[in-house]
Design an enzyme around this catalytic site. Structure first.
Site, short mmCIF file in Angstrom:
data_model
loop_
_atom_site.label_atom_id
_atom_site.label_comp_id
_atom_site.label_asym_id
_atom_site.label_seq_id
_atom_site.Cartn_x
_atom_site.Cartn_y
_atom_site.Cartn_z
N HIS A 165 14.29 46.00 20.70
CA HIS A 165 14.59 46.58 22.01
C HIS A 165 14.96 45.50 23.02
O HIS A 165 15.99 45.59 23.70
CB HIS A 165 13.36 47.37 22.49
CG HIS A 165 13.53 47.98 23.85
ND1 HIS A 165 13.84 49.31 24.05
CD2 HIS A 165 13.43 47.44 25.10
CE1 HIS A 165 13.93 49.56 25.34
NE2 HIS A 165 13.67 48.43 26.00
N GLU A 166 14.10 44.49 23.12
CA GLU A 166 14.36 43.44 24.12
C GLU A 166 15.61 42.65 23.78
O GLU A 166 16.32 42.19 24.67
CB GLU A 166 13.14 42.52 24.26
CG GLU A 166 11.91 43.20 24.83
CD GLU A 166 12.17 43.90 26.16
OE1 GLU A 166 13.03 43.43 26.93
OE2 GLU A 166 11.52 44.94 26.42
N HIS A 208 18.59 44.27 25.27
CA HIS A 208 18.85 43.82 26.65
C HIS A 208 19.55 42.46 26.63
O HIS A 208 20.47 42.20 27.42
CB HIS A 208 17.54 43.70 27.42
CG HIS A 208 16.92 45.01 27.80
ND1 HIS A 208 17.58 45.96 28.54
CD2 HIS A 208 15.68 45.51 27.57
CE1 HIS A 208 16.78 47.00 28.75
NE2 HIS A 208 15.63 46.75 28.16
N HIS A 232 23.11 42.78 25.95
CA HIS A 232 23.79 43.28 27.15
C HIS A 232 24.19 42.11 28.05
O HIS A 232 25.30 42.07 28.60
CB HIS A 232 22.84 44.24 27.87
CG HIS A 232 23.49 45.07 28.94
ND1 HIS A 232 22.82 46.08 29.58
CD2 HIS A 232 24.73 45.06 29.48
CE1 HIS A 232 23.61 46.64 30.48
NE2 HIS A 232 24.78 46.04 30.43
#
Length: 522
Positions: free
Chosen positions: A480-481, A484, A487
């Site tokens: 999940h991290e 980011h 991104h």
């Protein structure tokens, strides 16, 4: 704004010069922060000088006698504040993941100054007049779509911040913002202190039955007489799934739930009440019925009603599912002649047993399959290579802010540089709870900056010489991290304000939630 510039400049000049590591952009590869040169006393003069420098840059925009244009106003504003940005990026990592009393005090002292600095820009009538004049000519501007988006965002940010208020209301808003900023910072500081003070301590090894030998060794190594189980920034503490002694589970759960409600120096209830009051006053001043209405105005949801409809659809389904799970847990307790009704501190422990009975899944037996480095290299990095063609090489030549932080250079499929990536995975008492991504350098073609990204987690540190085994939930967090991080790394924006994760807060989780799906892909 002129008074603010004089105040900041006079405070900063004496203590800020070329010897300060923030004086100029870092000379390390990709402008990585020179943590080997930075000491706590470097931050305050750099912050004060950075605010003064940006005020001077904004004043230069206002002194420009030419007709306001996109280049001489909006782009000039985007180029301002570089010293402040690079200081804030390094300080933010320290404050979140490796804080100390000096850092915490500086946060407290500077919070109202940062608020005043932001208001000095966004509530400046002359600056808003220039941006509004350009915005009103928006249809006639010959700019690319990204530049058009930047202009639209700046105009709406100024309006959202209160630029259309009269002078008296601006003064009132500035006072509210300063107090809110100070109290918000105080809340973060008190929560970290309450986490540390709320740890469960016992001299009775039997009370910790269910923990592994490594966990017991780690609990013994925390410098107390006996064993200490620190709290994480969650209500359901991870150890509740393992502890067999119900009284211990209850004690830890109650310490967790009431960590900031002990009528001690870390109690946050009065602070939260005052924050709510300040935000209600702020919303009213800005012309909104509630703070939620003001806060959501520039997000995807737009209105509290829209957000509430989503929750109204979600909550009944969540409650129904929780009820079914609770029935399974209670049935198991009854089958074991427990003689009690399930309580919150029982849920994780018995849920683990239900999973084992229903699906033959035992978390303790699963953990050895998820060694942290293996999950990172053969899981997260492998998936990213398969999906995007990017590759990773660890670097040991760049300074870091904490001993267990690791650094990787990431390359595009053609071998060209994409980004730097820092990882900081293990829990510390001076690290706030949770997991997050941020950047030391945000990508921008305008400024010629390439992304320098970091991920922070709070995994349990293994005993010396032992592998770091994590749960599958932790594996999902790792993916999940890194979503980011991707991104931020794949950003190709011209302007800093539009780069990386600078998107509405209720959209920013999409890339991370997408990437965590690969945690379960064979």
């Amino acid at each position: 704004m002129a008074e603010l510039a004089v105040e900041l400049t006079s405070s900063a000049v004496a203590d800020f010069g070329p010897e300060n590591p923030f004086y100029r952009a870092s000379t390390l590869p990709f402008q990585a922060p020179p943590f080997d040169r930075i000491v706590d006393t470097d931050y305050e003069p750099a912050f004060l000088a950075g605010m003064a420098e940006q005020v001077a840059e904004v004043q230069a925009i206002l002194r420009n006698a030419e007709t306001p244009t996109f280049e001489n106003t909006v782009v000039a504003l985007e180029k301002s504040g570089e010293l402040l940005s690079r200081t804030s990026a390094a300080f933010g990592a320290m404050a979140g993941a490796f804080t100390n009393p000096a850092i915490e005090q500086l946060q407290q002292d500077l919070a109202p100054k940062f608020s005043a600095h932001s208001d000095a820009i966004f509530l400046d009538s002359a600056l808003f007049e220039r941006i509004e004049a350009i915005y009103l000519q928006r249809e006639n501007l010959q700019v690319d779509p990204e530049s058009d988006r930047l202009l639209d965002l700046y105009y709406k940010q100024f309006v959202h911040a209160g630029s259309m208020l009269n002078d008296a209301d601006k003064a009132a808003l500035t006072a509210l913002n300063a107090e809110e900023s100070t109290l918000s910072n105080s809340f973060t500081r008190l929560l970290l202190a309450a986490n540390k003070a709320g740890a469960f301590v016992t001299s009775d090894k039997a009370a910790l039955d269910g923990l592994t030998d490594d966990q017991l060794a780690a609990a013994q190594a925390r410098g107390v007489d006996g064993y200490e189980i620190p709290l994480q920034n969650t209500t359901q503490q991870p150890v509740l799934a393992q502890l067999t002694v119900r009284a211990t589970r209850q004690a830890i759960f109650e310490l967790s739930l009431g960590r900031t409600e002990k009528a001690d120096e870390n109690d946050t209830r009065a602070l939260i009440s005052r924050l709510a009051q300040l935000r209600a006053e702020k919303a009213k001043l800005l012309g909104f019925e509630t703070y939620a209405a003001w806060k959501l105005e520039n997000q995807m949801a737009k209105t509290p009603d829209s957000a509430q409809r989503f929750l109204d659809e979600l909550v009944p389904k969540a409650i129904a599912q929780a009820g079914l799970e609770q029935q399974d847990i209670q049935a198991l307790i009854d089958a074991q002649n427990g003689g009690f009704s399930v309580k919150p501190w029982d849920c994780e422990f018995y849920s683990e047993q239900v999973r084992k009975a229903k699906f033959d899944i035992d978390e303790a037996e699963v953990r050895p399959y998820f060694e942290l480095n293996r999950c990172l290299h053969d899981g997260v990095f492998f998936a990213a290579t398969q999906l995007f063609g990017i590759t990773f090489a660890e670097r040991n030549d760049l300074p870091v802010y904490a001993p267990d932080v690791r650094t990787y250079e990431i390359f595009n499929a053609d071998g060209s540089h994409l980004a730097l990536f820092y990882t900081d995975f293990f829990k510390r008492d001076n690290k706030r709870g949770g997991a997050w991504m941020s950047s030391f350098v945000s990508q921008s073609r305008l400024l010629g900056d390439e992304p320098v990204i970091y991920n922070v987690c709070n995994y349990t540190r293994p005993a010396q010489g032992q592998p770091a085994l994590i749960s599958f939930s932790d594996v999902t967090t790792l993916f999940h991290e890194f979503g980011h991080a991707l991104h931020g790394m794949f950003s190709e924006a011209q302007y800093p304000l539009l780069a990386g994760t600078s998107v509405p807060r209720d959209f920013v989780e999409f890339p991370s939630q997408f990437n965590e799906r690969w945690a379960v892909d064979p």
